[in-house]
Design a protein around this motif. Structure first.
Motif, short mmCIF file in Angstrom:
data_model
loop_
_atom_site.label_atom_id
_atom_site.label_comp_id
_atom_site.label_asym_id
_atom_site.label_seq_id
_atom_site.Cartn_x
_atom_site.Cartn_y
_atom_site.Cartn_z
N LYS A 1 1.09 -1.19 0.09
CA LYS A 1 -0.08 0.05 0.03
C LYS A 1 0.77 1.20 -0.12
N VAL A 2 0.40 2.20 -0.78
CA VAL A 2 1.07 3.39 -0.95
C VAL A 2 0.12 4.65 -0.44
N VAL A 3 -0.88 4.75 -0.95
CA VAL A 3 -1.94 5.84 -0.84
C VAL A 3 -3.16 5.22 -0.82
N LEU A 4 -4.13 5.72 0.12
CA LEU A 4 -5.74 5.28 0.13
C LEU A 4 -6.66 6.11 -0.80
N ASN A 5 -7.65 5.67 -1.19
CA ASN A 5 -8.90 6.69 -1.61
C ASN A 5 -10.04 5.98 -1.21
N TYR A 6 -10.93 7.05 -0.42
CA TYR A 6 -12.10 6.71 0.25
C TYR A 6 -13.17 7.73 -0.09
N ILE A 7 -14.13 6.79 -0.74
CA ILE A 7 -15.17 7.69 -1.08
C ILE A 7 -16.63 7.13 -0.43
N ASP A 8 -17.52 7.79 0.11
CA ASP A 8 -18.59 7.17 0.90
C ASP A 8 -19.87 8.07 0.61
N GLY A 9 -20.77 7.27 0.08
CA GLY A 9 -21.78 7.97 -0.37
C GLY A 9 -23.12 7.73 0.45
N ARG A 10 -22.80 7.06 1.67
CA ARG A 10 -23.78 6.87 2.59
C ARG A 10 -24.23 8.15 3.33
N GLY A 11 -25.51 8.03 3.56
CA GLY A 11 -26.02 9.25 4.31
C GLY A 11 -26.10 10.33 2.91
N ARG A 12 -26.13 10.30 1.90
CA ARG A 12 -25.83 11.36 0.77
C ARG A 12 -26.90 11.17 0.08
N ASP A 13 -27.42 12.20 -0.61
CA ASP A 13 -28.77 11.94 -1.55
C ASP A 13 -28.24 11.69 -3.06
N GLY A 14 -27.08 12.41 -3.36
CA GLY A 14 -26.56 12.24 -4.88
C GLY A 14 -25.19 11.51 -4.72
N ASN A 15 -24.53 11.36 -6.09
CA ASN A 15 -23.54 10.79 -6.16
C ASN A 15 -22.29 11.60 -5.47
#
Length: 187
Positions: free
Chosen positions: A132-146
């Motif tokens: 592992k070098v770097v992380l990317n976290y995208i979380d759409g939980r609790g959101r209305d759109g993308n």
């Protein structure tokens, strides 16, 4: 007595200047091509003797890729394969495996973007030879759109080293097609 020191950059300039002199002299002195080559080789030998190394012409290495289909419920540490390639100078990115292989030693710059939908998430990491070098976290939980997230990493690589994007620590739930990208280039 005065000591003068030169940086690598200045040494390069001096050697280029020394190697260009025969060409200028050839134009004014009407030397034969063989005489110009001999003079050039003599100046090159001087530069080599001073420790100057040949500078390789910059071979472009750059790629741009994207997803053509949505990804759902991937396993932990599963490779994310960006299968649509719009640029692949140097042919170092393999769109069937999702792996970039360094064709030369150097520092490479990578960026990847993931878009997920409301209520979903997608956790990825860029890895160098599986570490592992770097992380990317995208979380759409609790959101209305993308939701969208972009990460970047500059990585020092040796020829043959491999870099790819994979899911991490959890099951990736959802990534949109056509809005997820992976790109890189040699600096």
């Amino acid at each position: 007595m005065t000591t003068v020191s030169f940086s690598n950059k200045n040494m390069t300039r001096i050697c280029y200047m020394l190697m260009s002199v025969p060409l200028l002299v050839a134009v004014t002195a009407n030397e034969t091509p063989q005489q110009v080559v001999t003079r050039y080789n003599n100046y090159k030998a001087i530069c080599d003797g001073m420790g100057f190394q040949n500078v390789r012409c910059k071979d472009p290495v750059a790629f741009q890729s994207s997803l053509t289909k949505k990804l759902q419920y991937l396993k932990n540490q599963e490779t994310v394969i960006f299968d649509k390639v719009s640029l692949n100078e140097g042919k170092a990115y393999d769109n069937t495996s999702g792996i970039f292989t360094a064709p030369f030693d150097g520092i490479y710059s990578f960026t990847w973007t993931i878009l997920t939908t409301a209520g979903k998430y997608f956790l990825t990491e860029i890895v160098l030879n599986g570490k592992k070098v770097v992380l990317n976290y995208i979380d759409g939980r609790g959101r209305d759109g993308n939701s969208m997230s972009t990460s970047h990493a500059n990585i020092k690589m040796k020829k043959g080293d491999k870099v790819w994007i994979r899911t991490c620590d959890t099951t990736g739930q959802f990534a949109h097609a056509d809005w997820c990208f992976f790109s890189g280039s040699k600096l």
